[in-house]
Design a protein around this motif. Structure first.
Motif, PDB file in Angstrom:
ATOM      1  N   UNK A  39       0.957  -1.211  -0.034  1.00 54.10           N
ATOM      2  CA  UNK A  39       0.103   0.085  -0.035  1.00 54.10           C
ATOM      3  C   UNK A  39       0.786   1.469   0.026  1.00 54.10           C
ATOM      4  N   UNK A  40       2.114   1.165  -0.076  1.00 52.35           N
ATOM      5  CA  UNK A  40       2.880   2.344   0.260  1.00 52.35           C
ATOM      6  C   UNK A  40       2.843   3.320  -1.092  1.00 52.35           C
ATOM      7  N   UNK A  41       2.756   2.856  -2.015  1.00 54.32           N
ATOM      8  CA  UNK A  41       2.554   3.704  -3.308  1.00 54.32           C
ATOM      9  C   UNK A  41       1.149   4.512  -3.367  1.00 54.32           C
ATOM     10  N   UNK A  42       0.046   3.883  -2.789  1.00 57.51           N
ATOM     11  CA  UNK A  42      -1.213   4.472  -2.292  1.00 57.51           C
ATOM     12  C   UNK A  42      -1.203   5.446  -1.373  1.00 57.51           C
ATOM     13  N   UNK A  43      -0.280   5.203  -0.561  1.00 55.91           N
ATOM     14  CA  UNK A  43      -0.202   6.153   0.638  1.00 55.91           C
ATOM     15  C   UNK A  43       0.616   7.661   0.071  1.00 55.91           C
ATOM     16  N   UNK A  72       0.762  15.046   6.468  1.00 61.76           N
ATOM     17  CA  UNK A  72       1.828  14.782   7.535  1.00 61.76           C
ATOM     18  C   UNK A  72       1.436  13.559   8.281  1.00 61.76           C
ATOM     19  N   UNK A  73       0.470  12.893   8.634  1.00 63.00           N
ATOM     20  CA  UNK A  73       0.159  11.706   9.258  1.00 63.00           C
ATOM     21  C   UNK A  73       0.749  10.705   8.308  1.00 63.00           C
ATOM     22  N   UNK A  74      -0.095  10.824   7.019  1.00 61.36           N
ATOM     23  CA  UNK A  74       0.379   9.786   6.085  1.00 61.36           C
ATOM     24  C   UNK A  74       1.733   9.684   5.818  1.00 61.36           C
ATOM     25  N   UNK A  75       2.585  10.831   5.713  1.00 62.12           N
ATOM     26  CA  UNK A  75       3.951  10.723   5.474  1.00 62.12           C
ATOM     27  C   UNK A  75       4.598  10.129   6.703  1.00 62.12           C
ATOM     28  N   UNK A  76       4.297  10.469   7.872  1.00 61.44           N
ATOM     29  CA  UNK A  76       4.685   9.763   8.983  1.00 61.44           C
ATOM     30  C   UNK A  76       4.494   7.918   8.915  1.00 61.44           C
ATOM     31  N   UNK A  77       3.304   7.814   8.658  1.00 61.40           N
ATOM     32  CA  UNK A  77       3.008   6.488   8.431  1.00 61.40           C
ATOM     33  C   UNK A  77       4.042   5.751   7.232  1.00 61.40           C
ATOM     34  N   UNK A  78       4.183   6.230   6.325  1.00 56.00           N
ATOM     35  CA  UNK A  78       4.963   5.917   5.260  1.00 56.00           C
ATOM     36  C   UNK A  78       6.675   5.561   5.841  1.00 56.00           C
ATOM     37  N   UNK A  85      10.356  -1.933   7.568  1.00 56.21           N
ATOM     38  CA  UNK A  85      10.960  -2.760   6.537  1.00 56.21           C
ATOM     39  C   UNK A  85      12.402  -2.768   6.601  1.00 56.21           C
ATOM     40  N   UNK A  86      13.159  -1.823   6.858  1.00 55.14           N
ATOM     41  CA  UNK A  86      14.601  -1.624   7.044  1.00 55.14           C
ATOM     42  C   UNK A  86      15.124  -2.412   7.967  1.00 55.14           C
ATOM     43  N   UNK A  87      14.123  -2.890   8.992  1.00 55.50           N
ATOM     44  CA  UNK A  87      14.543  -3.337  10.282  1.00 55.50           C
ATOM     45  C   UNK A  87      15.002  -2.463  11.499  1.00 55.50           C
ATOM     46  N   UNK A  88      14.535  -0.975  11.413  1.00 58.89           N
ATOM     47  CA  UNK A  88      15.219  -0.030  12.108  1.00 58.89           C
ATOM     48  C   UNK A  88      14.016  -0.044  13.144  1.00 58.89           C
ATOM     49  N   UNK A  89      14.402  -0.041  14.635  1.00 58.61           N
ATOM     50  CA  UNK A  89      13.319  -0.153  15.459  1.00 58.61           C
ATOM     51  C   UNK A  89      13.027   1.365  15.759  1.00 58.61           C
TER      52      UNK A  89
END
Length: 93
Positions: A39-43, A72-78, A85-89
């Motif tokens: 869904x990232x592209x939709x976001x 801003x909220x959508x950008x934060x969710x992305x 996905x990159x494994x960053x906590x």
């Protein structure tokens, strides 16, 4: 979502399905759902359309607008999804 906002979002390129997606959580930036896989592209598309719909506003007006808060909220969710996905906590600020 009021009729004026609905019209602005459609004019900015969002579909009726996108508008329904915003309605599904009441256009409440605090309730913006996390993206599921794929869904990232939709976001990103929704975030870009929101930003386009308020491009004529001043910086302060953007921050106060519903569209600005949602973008801003959508950008934060992305960003959160990409970090995960990159494994960053997640970090608390």
């Amino acid at each position: 979502m009021d009729a004026a906002m609905r019209e602005r979002l459609i004019l900015a390129g969002l579909t009726a399905a996108d508008v329904d997606w915003f309605d599904s959580f009441g256009c409440d930036d605090a309730r913006t759902p996390e993206p599921r896989p794929g869904e990232i592209n939709d976001y990103r598309r929704r975030e870009a359309a929101l930003n386009a719909s308020i491009s004529a506003l001043t910086f302060a007006e953007r921050g106060r607008s519903c569209e600005g808060r949602l973008a801003a909220a959508i950008g934060a969710r992305i960003a959160d999804a990409e970090d995960e996905a990159a494994g960053e906590p997640e970090r608390d600020s």
